[in-house]
Structures are given as C-alpha cells and as structure tokens.
Design an enzyme around this catalytic site. Structure first.
Site, PDB file in Angstrom:
ATOM      1  CD  GLU A 150      -2.840  -1.036   2.127  1.00 43.87           C
ATOM      2  OE1 GLU A 150      -2.854  -0.485   3.339  1.00 43.87           O
ATOM      3  OE2 GLU A 150      -4.034  -1.715   2.117  1.00 43.87           O
ATOM      4  CD  GLU A 306      -4.373  -5.996   2.229  1.00 46.72           C
ATOM      5  OE1 GLU A 306      -5.008  -5.346   3.163  1.00 46.72           O
ATOM      6  OE2 GLU A 306      -3.247  -5.821   2.430  1.00 46.72           O
TER       7      GLU A 306
END
Ligand SMILES: [Zn+2]
Length: 679
Positions: A150, A306
């Site tokens: 991320e 995710e």
C-alpha cells in the site's frame, strides 16, 4: 492466468506466522485446508526480522514458513517485506524517515514512513528484494511477488527537495520555462536559481489540502508519485532479474488520491487492490472501483488482494459484514474482473492496531465460528469453479473517464466551491449506468477511445496536450461524448485557457460558458426540459455548480428554472462530424442522469445486460465461446429475475442447475449463468 501453477480463483490472504508459535501455525495449516485456502501472502512486514542490522540477513524463519506452506499445498504470494523499515535503520540512517507536510522530521513509527528519495532506503529495498528473489526463485510455493505494501504518502525532506529540483530541470529545461508554466509573476514568485525552489508544504505554499500555487503543488504530486514508483521499480527490476516469469504486483487502494495509478500500472504485471467498503458505501461505488482497477491495464483481470472477512478496524464504526455479504462482495469482485479472492487477514493479531480487524481465524482460535463457516463455504465453491472464469473479460461499449491529475487540479483549486468533489461527480454518472445495467469501463485518458460508443468525462477540468484532439476525433468518427460544468478550464499546469470556457473543448461542444455559479449545500436550481427526451420531461433538481452557458450552435434541450440565469441553457447537444457532444452545465439529481443516459444508450444501441429489480447487480464476463452472467442480489430480500427467451441453455455455474424463465435469487444471493455465446 497469473500463474499456471494454480489454475483456479486463488483463495486465501495475508498471513503473519511470525506473530505465532509452532503449535498455532500447525493449527492454522489444518484450518486452511478446511477452508479451501490455497494462497497465503506472507512476509509483508518482516524487514526487521530478516535484516537485524546493516550487513546481517536471517532467512531461517522465512525458509521455515515457505517450506511449511509448501508441504501443505499452500502457494505463496511472497512479499518483499519493505512495507515498513526497521527501527535500527531509522536510527543509524536518519535520511530514511520522512519530513511531513508540516515540516516535521518524522521518527521511527507507523509504516508509511520511508522517504522515497532516501539513498539508504533505495539501496536497501533493492538489496533485500534481490536477496529474497535469489533465495526463493525456485521454491515450490512461490506463485507471485508482492512488492512492499500500500504505497502512499508524500515526503518534504531536503533529499526530496533536491530530487524535485532535478525533476523540474528535466521537465522544463530552463528557469524561464518554469517561471512561465508556473505563472510565477503572481505574488512575486519569480525564481532566479533552482535552489530557491522548495517543496510546497505547510512551511511554504500549502495548508491542509489547499495551496497558493496549484502549478507547484501539482508538479510536486506528480514528482512524489513518480518517486515512490521508482522505489517500486527498483524492487521490480531485482525480482525480474531472478524470476522473469513470476508476475509482480503491489497492492493498490482504489481511488487513493495521492498516486497516479495509471502510471503505476505500466510497471506492474498484474494490478491488485485492497477493497474496504464500509457498511454504507454504495455497492455501485465498489463496482466502479473494481472497474477502475480493471481499467488500469486495459481490462486485464486483476487481483482482489485484500478484503476483510468480517470487519475493519480503522473506521469510526466497524460494522460486521452481515451473513452472506462476504460471499456476495467476493463475487462482486470476480464479476468485475478479479481472478482472486484474498483476505486481510487469515489469523487475527492479538496486539497493536489490527487486533480488531477481522480474520478467517478469529481470536477464539478454532473453526466453529460464523466467519470461518462462511469462508469455508466460499472456499469450497471456488474449488468447484475451477479455471472456467479465469482470464475472461468484460466487454463494454460505454466508458467513464477518470484522471488522477485532473483530480489533483480540481481538488487543489481555490474556488469555485469546496462542495465540488471530482470522484463524487464521476460516481454520479457511473451510478446512472450501473442502475441501468449498462456494463461500463473506467478508463484513463491514454486508453484507445475507438473501442467505445459512449465516453463520459465528468468535470474534465484539465485538458492535457492532445486530449481535446483525441476527443474530437472520437466524436468525428461517430462517438457520443458527454462532459459537464467546470470542464476544459485549464492546461496540464493549471493555467487557464483564455478565450472562453470550456477552452479547447469549445468548438466540439458548441457552447461558451461565461460564468460559473457556486451553490450553497441547501441551494438548488432546476433543469427544465424544453421538450421530452426519452423518459426525461418536466423539471429536475441540480446543484453544486451552475455554468452560465450560451449556445454557439449546440441544440439546447433544457434550461435553468430559476435565479437570474433562468432560461439559460443547462443541457446541450452538439452534432460534430458523425457523432455528438453533450454538455451538462450543472450537477443533476440521479433520476435525471438515469433518464438521460437511458435515452442516449438506447439511441446508440448500447443495451442493458438484463432488466433486473433494484438492488440486483448484473455483469457479464466472456471467454472464447462462453459467457458468464453474474447476478448479485444486494437486497435483504429474495428477488425474481426474468431471463429473456433464448435458444441457448443457461446453467447456474454454482449449482449446475439449468435455468430459464423466472428465476429466484436469494437475499444476498449470487448466480453465475454460463451460456454459449450466440453472436
Ligand atoms: Zn524525502
């Protein structure tokens, strides 16, 4: 498919065995099998464990994890562990920590805290990625590379300042050019030496998300997005040296504002992303985000990297996913082009800030939970699905344009309204098509426009070089183009195009926008239809901004209903070549956009996939001579769907049942209809 070693929809997620002892890991592996989990993403945050000091690397722990997973038939999405730098590195090499937007030098802590222009950070991420690639390149568990985690955030340190000056020199060549494109005659900003240029943060041009100098702030965003991308690329290149055939990804975050993901996707083999809607996120917003992630690489399947099986931890109110919703939203991802269903996390941490983030294995530690049962049920289904859906594509005739730099321009603009949110305006148009069951692509400005019959570009504020010509060519050939208020205003440096709005789009649209009115949140104007247009007639509400436009050849279909600009055009259509260009001069209510787009799509021959009750989403993936129609019931009650008469048999992929006529879709239910394509 991403890797032929596992020819099915990958199922599993982030797993952190470094937080657990042997007995727990043994139990985890037993339960993974029960849940049909075949992929674990490991080593995301293990940098400090692997490298305890500058010249020492310990791989024993990771070796054991990899071997353990392989022995139980679990494949690995192997991360390079550079998601958070070690504490020793921050202490010994202060250049690795960032300076924040307030000018404060950060200390060790958190995770998004490495300066992308730190020589130490860059050296060590490349070294570590290379060592991991070399060590595990032939490991039987290795399926995919996961670089860092991320990526995000900006840094304003002296190393970044120096690199920014170099970046500017490459981009503009001379200070004369820079002074011109940055409009530095304003507020006495003329620069005489590159060293005078400093990053635009709270110590210089910016406060919060506002800036005095859009041109400087825009370039700093471009530069920081590229700087982080360079860090990613350093690792990518190391991985590819050792494993040219193992795909590489990093997990993106949908509409995350700070990075230009269209540029990032060019350096990624596969796009992956982390999907965390809240209970009140519109399902069409999630659908749009999946479509954007698919659009980053021209429609290639992507990875759902995710999602939570049950709840998040960082939102204000972390509601549970209701029974059936985890499965429904997993299939929503697949329906929009995902070829994986992965969770964060497989086992719930017991300490620090993610202990209340949901997991397949809850704190109780056994499989007798609602969440585990739902996960295991989905795992079984995905095993039965096999490889049928892999690599299938979504075919769309309609596209919505989204551009990160345009967003930066809109959001950094001082005026005309803080109420203007670019992503919300994009979503309004996407949602109208979604409610009509018109399959839609989300595309960037570099996409091939000729693939589409309809392109909608809400709030296309920034017109970069070549874009107006590209849109004109699309319409000239017969395409339909729709844009809105506050479009065509500036160039790529946020400098206004003079001679009347919407600047370079003015000939195409056949209008001149003279002024722009900003409405307070409780103010509205009206879109009054001059004649019926498909389902549109009478009056509709509009707000946010109202462009005061004059027709310069465009047909006026609706006018404002009140205020001093009552009677001025608010909806126009301009014939241009073989196509037409529409201008919507304000932000309309949803029913107006649905009516407008229903009629435009009908006229263009763009058909809904199916007619379904409200709350039942439909998409279609196709591969070779098969089509897969996804029916997703987001309602809390069952729904009935009437399948059109067809000579082709429709099989429910999940049950094997042959379906026709009126079919019942359970509350939160999913049906995937497999059919032979008949075109
Ligand atoms: Zn920095």
């Amino acid at each position: 498919m991403f890797n032929e070693k596992l020819p099915k929809i990958w199922y599993g997620g982030d797993y952190n065995p470094e937080q657990w002892d042997k007995e727990v890991i043994h139990e985890d592996l037993r339960m993974f099998k029960l849940a049909g989990i075949d992929v674990a993403t490991v080593n995301v945050f293990s940098w400090a464990l692997i490298q305890p000091s500058e010249h020492v690397y310990h791989f024993d722990g990771l070796d054991a994890i990899m071997d353990n997973l392989a022995s139980k038939g679990v494949s690995v999405c192997l991360a390079t562990s550079t998601g958070a730098h070690p504490a020793w590195m921050a202490r010994e090499f202060p250049d690795v920590t960032r300076v924040d937007s307030e000018g404060r030098k950060r200390k060790f802590g958190g995770r998004h805290n490495s300066c992308p222009n730190s020589p130490t950070y860059r050296k060590h991420v490349a070294l570590l990625a290379g060592k991991i690639a070399e060590r595990y390149k032939d490991h039987p568990a290795l399926l995919m590379w996961h670089v860092s985690n991320e990526y995000g955030g900006y840094c304003y340190c002296e190393n970044c300042a120096a690199a920014f000056r170099k970046w500017l020199q490459n981009r503009y060549g001379s200070l004369d050019k820079l002074n011109k494109v940055w409009y530095t005659a304003f507020w006495g900003h003329t620069f005489y030496d590159w060293e005078e240029i400093v990053p635009p943060n709270g110590l210089s041009e910016e406060w919060g998300n506002r800036t005095n100098f859009q041109s400087i702030s825009l370039d700093y965003r471009r530069f920081q997005s590229e700087s982080l991308l360079e860090c990613y690329s350093l690792e990518y290149d190391e991985l590819k040296k050792h494993t040219p055939n193992i795909p590489v990804t990093t997990n993106l975050m949908g509409f995350y504002p700070e990075l230009n993901y269209f540029e990032w996707a060019k350096r990624m083999d596969v796009v992956s992303w982390d999907n965390y809607p809240s209970l009140d996120t519109p399902v069409s917003f999630t659908a749009m985000t999946h479509d954007l992630m698919r659009g980053l690489k021209g429609g290639q399947p992507f990875m759902l990297m995710e999602q939570t099986p049950s709840q998040q931890n960082w939102q204000a109110y972390n509601s549970l996913k209701r029974p059936g919703v985890m499965r429904l939203w997993s299939y929503q991802a697949v329906a929009h082009g995902a070829d994986t269903v992965l969770f964060f996390q497989l086992r719930r941490s017991i300490g620090a800030c993610e202990k209340y983030h949901g997991a397949v294995i809850e704190h109780v530690g056994h499989e007798h939970t609602r969440v585990f049962r739902e996960c295991a049920e989905l795992g079984r289904e995905l095993q039965l699905l096999g490889d049928g859906l892999l690599d299938s594509r979504l075919e769309s005739k309609a596209a919505v344009l989204y551009d990160w730099e345009n967003r930066w321009g809109v959001e950094l603009s001082s005026g005309p309204s803080v109420g203007l949110k670019y992503v919300d305006e994009v979503h309004k148009y996407y949602d109208a098509l979604y409610q009509l069951n018109i399959q839609t692509d989300m595309i960037g400005i570099e996409e091939a426009f000729e693939r589409y019959d309809l392109i909608i570009a809400p709030v296309l504020y920034m017109i970069k070089p070549g874009l107006a010509d590209k849109i004109e060519a699309f319409v000239q050939r017969g395409g339909t183009f729709i844009t809105t208020f506050f479009s065509g205003i500036v160039d790529e440096n946020d400098i206004v195009t003079t001679g009347g709005y919407p600047g370079k789009l003015r000939p195409l649209l056949g209008i001149w926008s003279e002024e722009i009115d900003a409405l307070y949140p409780d103010m509205h104007n009206q879109i009054v239809m001059k004649t019926e247009f498909g389902p549109l007639s009478g009056e509709y509400s509009c707000n946010v901004l109202c462009d005061l436009i004059h027709s310069e050849g465009a047909e006026v279909l609706a006018e404002y209903g009140s205020d001093f600009y009552q009677g001025m055009p608010v909806l126009t259509r301009n014939k241009f070549g073989a196509g037409e260009a529409w201008y919507v001069a304000s932000s309309p209510e949803a029913s107006f956009l649905q009516g407008l787009l229903a009629k435009i799509c009908l006229d263009k021959g763009i058909k809904p996939l199916l007619v379904t009750p409200d709350g039942v989403e439909v998409t279609k993936r196709t591969k070779n001579d098969q089509s897969y129609t996804f029916l997703l019931n987001h309602n809390a009650a069952p729904a009935t769907i009437h399948l059109p008469e067809s000579e082709v048999e429709a099989t429910d992929l999940l049950t094997g049942n042959i379906l026709s006529g009126a079919i019942e879709l359970a509350a939160k239910g999913v049906i995937i209809l497999k059919q032979q394509r008949n075109e």
